[in-house]
Design a protein around this motif. Structure first.
Motif, PDB file in Angstrom:
ATOM      1  N   ILE A  55       0.830  -1.209   0.000  1.00 12.28           N
ATOM      2  CA  ILE A  55       0.000   0.000   0.000  1.00 12.28           C
ATOM      3  C   ILE A  55       0.869   1.265   0.000  1.00 12.28           C
ATOM      4  O   ILE A  55       0.745   2.078  -0.919  1.00 12.28           O
ATOM      5  CB  ILE A  55      -0.996  -0.028   1.188  1.00 12.28           C
ATOM      6  N   PRO A  56       1.771   1.417   0.987  1.00 12.76           N
ATOM      7  CA  PRO A  56       2.640   2.600   0.922  1.00 12.76           C
ATOM      8  C   PRO A  56       3.511   2.614  -0.341  1.00 12.76           C
ATOM      9  O   PRO A  56       3.801   3.695  -0.859  1.00 12.76           O
ATOM     10  CB  PRO A  56       3.504   2.466   2.168  1.00 12.76           C
ATOM     11  N   ASN A  57       3.888   1.448  -0.828  1.00 13.33           N
ATOM     12  CA  ASN A  57       4.721   1.432  -2.030  1.00 13.33           C
ATOM     13  C   ASN A  57       3.978   2.020  -3.229  1.00 13.33           C
ATOM     14  O   ASN A  57       4.562   2.742  -4.029  1.00 13.33           O
ATOM     15  CB  ASN A  57       5.194   0.007  -2.337  1.00 13.33           C
ATOM     16  N   VAL A  58       2.712   1.713  -3.328  1.00 13.21           N
ATOM     17  CA  VAL A  58       1.933   2.301  -4.428  1.00 13.21           C
ATOM     18  C   VAL A  58       1.892   3.820  -4.282  1.00 13.21           C
ATOM     19  O   VAL A  58       2.052   4.556  -5.255  1.00 13.21           O
ATOM     20  CB  VAL A  58       0.511   1.705  -4.449  1.00 13.21           C
ATOM     21  N   PHE A  59       1.738   4.293  -3.036  1.00 10.66           N
ATOM     22  CA  PHE A  59       1.732   5.742  -2.822  1.00 10.66           C
ATOM     23  C   PHE A  59       3.078   6.357  -3.185  1.00 10.66           C
ATOM     24  O   PHE A  59       3.149   7.439  -3.762  1.00 10.66           O
ATOM     25  CB  PHE A  59       1.392   6.069  -1.362  1.00 10.66           C
ATOM     26  N   THR A  60       4.156   5.629  -2.806  1.00  9.52           N
ATOM     27  CA  THR A  60       5.487   6.140  -3.129  1.00  9.52           C
ATOM     28  C   THR A  60       5.635   6.292  -4.639  1.00  9.52           C
ATOM     29  O   THR A  60       6.113   7.322  -5.131  1.00  9.52           O
ATOM     30  CB  THR A  60       6.580   5.177  -2.610  1.00  9.52           C
ATOM     31  N   ILE A  61       5.207   5.274  -5.364  1.00 15.72           N
ATOM     32  CA  ILE A  61       5.322   5.322  -6.823  1.00 15.72           C
ATOM     33  C   ILE A  61       4.467   6.464  -7.382  1.00 15.72           C
ATOM     34  O   ILE A  61       4.865   7.172  -8.303  1.00 15.72           O
ATOM     35  CB  ILE A  61       4.891   3.962  -7.433  1.00 15.72           C
ATOM     36  N   ARG A  62       3.315   6.679  -6.756  1.00 14.43           N
ATOM     37  CA  ARG A  62       2.469   7.776  -7.227  1.00 14.43           C
ATOM     38  C   ARG A  62       3.158   9.103  -6.984  1.00 14.43           C
ATOM     39  O   ARG A  62       3.175   9.969  -7.861  1.00 14.43           O
ATOM     40  CB  ARG A  62       1.126   7.740  -6.501  1.00 14.43           C
ATOM     41  N   LEU A 118       6.286   9.704  -6.775  1.00 11.64           N
ATOM     42  CA  LEU A 118       7.405   9.855  -7.707  1.00 11.64           C
ATOM     43  C   LEU A 118       6.910  10.037  -9.143  1.00 11.64           C
ATOM     44  O   LEU A 118       7.710  10.260 -10.042  1.00 11.64           O
ATOM     45  CB  LEU A 118       8.306   8.618  -7.632  1.00 11.64           C
ATOM     46  N   ASP A 119       5.604   9.905  -9.309  1.00  9.29           N
ATOM     47  CA  ASP A 119       5.012   9.979 -10.646  1.00  9.29           C
ATOM     48  C   ASP A 119       5.576   8.879 -11.558  1.00  9.29           C
ATOM     49  O   ASP A 119       5.918   9.123 -12.704  1.00  9.29           O
ATOM     50  CB  ASP A 119       5.269  11.363 -11.260  1.00  9.29           C
TER      51      ASP A 119
END
Lengths: 377, 272, 298
Positions: free
Chosen positions: B121-128, B130-131
């Motif tokens: 979950i946080p990884n998806v946010f991180t990727i978001r 970072l665009d």
């Protein structure tokens, strides 16, 4: 050809007790210097300190005239041969030999020329394209030697280079290494636990025990005048026989292990301590008796073990709780349990102070001279 | 080992029966991929004729070629990234002595106990943040560091005699050049194992590309299969199976070629 | 030399090592350690649509989950799924590995066959099995038809769905387990068998007294990995059943996925993720505690 000088060198790990201490020695240019001692005595550590693979925690190391304590290994102008040869398994023999030259960016052409020269000297020419795993132990050993020679460094360090070879090959390589070292005139520092290697190869040898120097000297001097009982038993095979002894002034006799009595020549009496001492005698100095033998020099022992080696016979007996051995040349028909008459001379005894272990009296020089007049029987 | 004829026949029988059983679904899919709709409904095992119609259909319905290319780019990038990152770390653990080495190694190993799904979950946010949605870096970078890979290479590096390092020091080789010229070439077999493993697992990755790709630009074949399956489900199973066969061929080939190597390397990394 | 200079020179190894470790450390920090703590943090909050922590609720997410029949159901399904898949996968893989470890002509071919499922992605396998489970044209129901048995709605019947998913999962995981176990078997010293033959031991005696004990580190490893993998199952659920029917296959990772990326309930999803993490932690610790006692290392 460079001098290597160790001044008060010591080594400790994590500021604990020294594993090596007070090493003072100068290894002369072109000398074949052997470090010998039982395993764990610190000889390899000392060699690795000279190589720069271990930190020197105390004292000074000089290579040539330069202090080398903090030089990195490649700045010390030396080569090293390891016990397991340390050949690069993914490189061919040729590439292994020229590895160091390649690192120093020598031209490929020149590298090849040098590799060929050295390979010829060591009989490796036909193996240059092989990988180390396709070679026998002896051939790998030669590649390791070739790598050291090709670097043309003035100093070469060897750490038990022959211990992985079989006995016959080892004897051959001993003389070969000696020959190469002489012809190139390099300064050699050679570590071994094998006293035969030390005796046969070294110009001088240093005996280490528990991190301390026991004795430094020419092999034959160390054999004849061992500085202490440790050296006496470490050098020579079978080792020197040792026993406790006391001098009885009333009879002018040396009483060895409360059993044997040996008359002391009058001019030697003054040199003996009045306290107890350790006496040692080499197995070859326990002789068979002859018709001329004086009765007081003879004693009888009960044989506990016999080894007949063809050209010599070694038998054991108990004295003062220790096992003693006698070595007689030729073949002798002796059985276990026999009582054998044995002759001993005061001249051939080594006598050590019992407390300090220091040598009080060495044996006499038994060397035979060929060209001079003095030819002993 | 000497074996009686009877037991030999018995073992061959078991081998043939069980391996046929294991391989059956793949073979079945392979057969279906050549069948027409009616043939499938009739429930045949062998197609009447070998027709590549399903294959041409699957490539026209789906940008399968670009998915294949994406999968290839992603898998090769992760493979190379893992090889570089893991070998550097493993080298540091074996050939350097420094304070806290054991602690850092423990930290590395502890990441094996954190299930990747628990952190997604946080990884998806991180990727978001970072665009990096729909980018190759978003698909690959999180997988470059791999505790298992570091461990596997470390085990191999530990078998390199320390004298080799010392001999190189005396020859004047720098740390990095020793790594590059000696350690890596000697460890070729472990690197191949890790590379094959990295390629295989990345090619087969499903959940992360599902989360990170929202359009076709960098979508991988696995997500393509899901797409295909949900589009075609009722009607054309032959086309779907053609897609399946196209997707599994690269990894099956890799496995067939590297089976021996993979088995040796993985069991070594796992145990010693 | 100054003291500082000495310390600086001595720490050169540490500084260079840090350089080599840096890529790993950065990546682990960003993609493993940070999200782990972030997940734990989020599990104590209610979140907004974009996943920012909105209201601190303490353990309420956990309390809610443990009380919700949906989550209880998911846990039960996960537990059953693990129970169905792990033992059977390992027993089958071990059986195949023992067969494939015999020195016979053409054994390489069989080894490749057994390990083949490792090369087939979860998505591809799931699609194949989806077809085989198809109630009207799939081969399973055709087979039942031939045998005159009643048809089964494999993936659509809540009674059967979890079992069906388990069967396909066992097939998918056999390749990897086989490969690892075969590697373990081949590491066993041949001399052990030779000496036991001299003693006249039979095949099953050797299996029980030599092979299995010597294989125990490998078995231990593959059991741990299989357990962890089973808890992480996702792909086959997404393609085969989407967690249905009536949530009978809603395994924990699928549940997290749905909660987070379909329902946007990141707080409760994180709480589930924390529970998943705890389960795996406990499994690994238990495994190691048991393993320490039971495993024979060579």
């Amino acid at each position: 050809m460079k001098r290597v000088e160790l001044i008060d060198v010591s080594k400790s790990y994590d500021k604990q007790v020294d594993v090596i201490s007070n090493i003072n020695v100068t290894i002369e240019p072109g000398e074949f210097f052997v470090l010998v001692g039982p395993s764990g005595c610190g000889k390899s550590t000392m060699l690795r300190m000279i190589a720069g693979l271990e930190e020197i925690t105390g004292g000074t190391l000089k290579i040539g005239e330069k202090v080398a304590n903090n030089l990195s290994p490649d700045k010390r102008d030396l080569s090293m041969v390891f016990q397991n040869y340390a050949l690069y398994p993914h490189l061919s023999v040729q590439q292994n030999i020229t590895f160091g030259l390649d690192v120093k960016k020598m031209k490929k052409e020149e590298q090849r020329k040098k590799a060929n020269e050295v390979a010829e000297m060591l009989g490796l020419t036909e193996y240059l394209d092989r990988k180390p795993r396709e070679l026998s132990g002896g051939q790998r050993q030669r590649v390791a030697l070739a790598r050291a020679i090709v670097s043309e460094t003035p100093i070469c360090l060897m750490d038990e280079p022959l211990s992985n070879l079989d006995a016959k090959l080892r004897a051959h390589m001993r003389s070969e290494i000696r020959r190469i070292q002489r012809s190139l005139g390099i300064t050699m520092i050679y570590v071994t636990h094998d006293q035969v290697e030390a005796m046969t190869m070294g110009d001088r040898i240093m005996i280490l025990h528990e991190g301390k120097i026991q004795q430094i000297g020419k092999p034959i001097d160390i054999y004849n005048y061992p500085a202490n009982p440790f050296v006496a038993t470490f050098i020579g095979s079978p080792p020197m026989n040792l026993a406790k002894a006391e001098f009885n002034p009333s009879t002018s006799e040396l009483v060895i292990a409360d059993e044997l009595r040996l008359p002391v020549p009058i001019d030697e009496i003054g040199k003996l301590p009045r306290t107890s001492m350790t006496v040692g005698v080499r197995p070859e100095n326990l002789y068979p008796i002859t018709p001329e033998t004086k009765a007081e020099d003879v004693f009888h022992v009960e044989v506990t073990n016999v080894e007949i080696l063809g050209n010599e016979t070694v038998f054991s007996f108990k004295l003062g709780g220790e096992e003693w051995m006698a070595k007689w040349s030729g073949q002798w028909h002796i059985d276990i349990g026999d009582r054998m008459p044995v002759r001993m001379e005061f001249e051939s005894l080594s006598i050590f102070d019992e407390q300090s272990g220091e040598l009080i009296k060495g044996t006499i020089d038994y060397g035979k001279y060929v060209k001079q007049q003095k030819v002993s029987p | 080992m000497k074996m009686g004829l009877a037991s030999k026949i018995w073992i061959y029988f078991l081998l043939i029966a069980t391996s046929a059983f294991v391989f059956f679904p793949v073979l079945y899919a392979f057969m279906i991929s050549f069948m027409t709709g009616p043939e499938i409904i009739q429930g045949k095992f062998f197609p009447e004729s070998i027709s590549f119609e399903n294959y041409s259909k699957v490539f026209s319905r789906l940008p399968l070629l670009s998915y294949l290319l994406n999968s290839f780019i992603v898998s090769v990038s992760v493979m190379l990234g893992q090889l570089v990152v893991c070998s550097l770390a493993a080298y540091a653990f074996v050939f350097f002595k420094f304070k806290g080495r054991d602690f850092i190694f423990f930290l590395f190993i502890s990441t094996m106990m954190i299930p990747w799904e628990a952190t997604m979950i946080p990884n998806v946010f991180t990727i978001r943040k970072l665009d990096w949605f729909n980018t190759y870096q978003g698909l690959t970078l999180p997988f470059f560091a791999l505790a298992f890979g570091t461990f596997l290479l470390r085990q191999h590096f530990l078998t390199i005699p320390k004298e080799l390092h010392e001999a190189s020091q005396i020859a004047g080789l720098s740390r990095f050049r020793f790594f590059w010229r000696v350690v890596l070439p000697i460890s070729k077999t472990s690197l191949v194992t890790l590379g094959a493993y990295g390629f295989l697992t990345t090619w087969n990755m499903y959940l992360w590309p599902l989360l990170i790709t929202t359009n076709q630009s960098v979508r991988t074949v696995q997500i393509g299969l899901k797409q295909l399956q949900s589009q075609e489900i009722a009607t054309e199973w032959g086309v779907v199976m053609a897609g399946v066969i196209v997707v599994i061929i690269p990894t099956l080939l890799l496995l067939f070629l590297g089976q021996k190597q993979l088995q040796k390397g993985l069991s070594q990394g796992a145990l010693k | 030399m100054t003291r500082i200079g000495r310390v600086w020179r001595k720490s050169v190894d540490g500084r260079t090592a840090a350089l080599y470790l840096l890529p790993s450390i950065i990546l682990f920090s960003v993609f493993v350690f940070y999200p782990m703590f972030r997940t734990i943090y989020l599990s104590f909050f209610l979140t907004d649509q974009t996943g920012n922590a909105a209201i601190m609720v303490g353990f309420e997410n956990f309390v809610y989950l443990l009380g919700s029949s949906e989550f209880q159901n998911s846990m039960k399904a996960t537990g059953l799924f693990v129970l169905y898949t792990v033992p059977i996968t390992i027993i089958l893989a071990l059986f195949f590995a023992l067969l494939a470890n015999e020195k016979l002509k053409g054994i390489g071919f069989f080894r490749t066959m057994y390990s083949s499922t490792m090369g087939i992605s979860v998505a591809a396998s799931s699609v194949i099995w989806l077809f085989m489970f198809n109630p009207s044209i799939g081969m399973f129901n055709r087979l039942l038809g031939v045998l005159n048995l009643p048809q089964i709605q494999w993936l659509l019947d809540p009674e059967w769905a979890l079992l069906s998913v388990s069967i396909s999962t066992i097939w998918m995981n056999i390749g990897f387990s086989f490969l690892i176990l075969l590697g373990g078997l081949q590491n066993i010293d041949e001399h052990l068998y030779e000496s036991s033959r001299i003693d006249g031991a039979g095949y099953f005696y050797r299996l029980r007294r030599i092979t299995l004990p010597m294989l125990s580190p490998t078995l231990f490893f593959i059991i741990t990995i299989s357990l962890i993998n089973a808890f992480q199952t996702f792909g086959q659920i997404d393609i085969l059943t989407k967690g249905g029917p009536s949530q009978s296959t809603n395994l924990i990772v699928y549940s997290i996925y749905r909660e987070a990326f379909i329902n946007y309930q990141f707080g409760t999803a994180s709480a589930q993720a924390v529970i998943l993490f705890l389960i795996i932690l406990i499994v690994t610790i238990l495994q190691f505690k048991l393993g320490e006692r039971k495993v024979h290392y060579q």
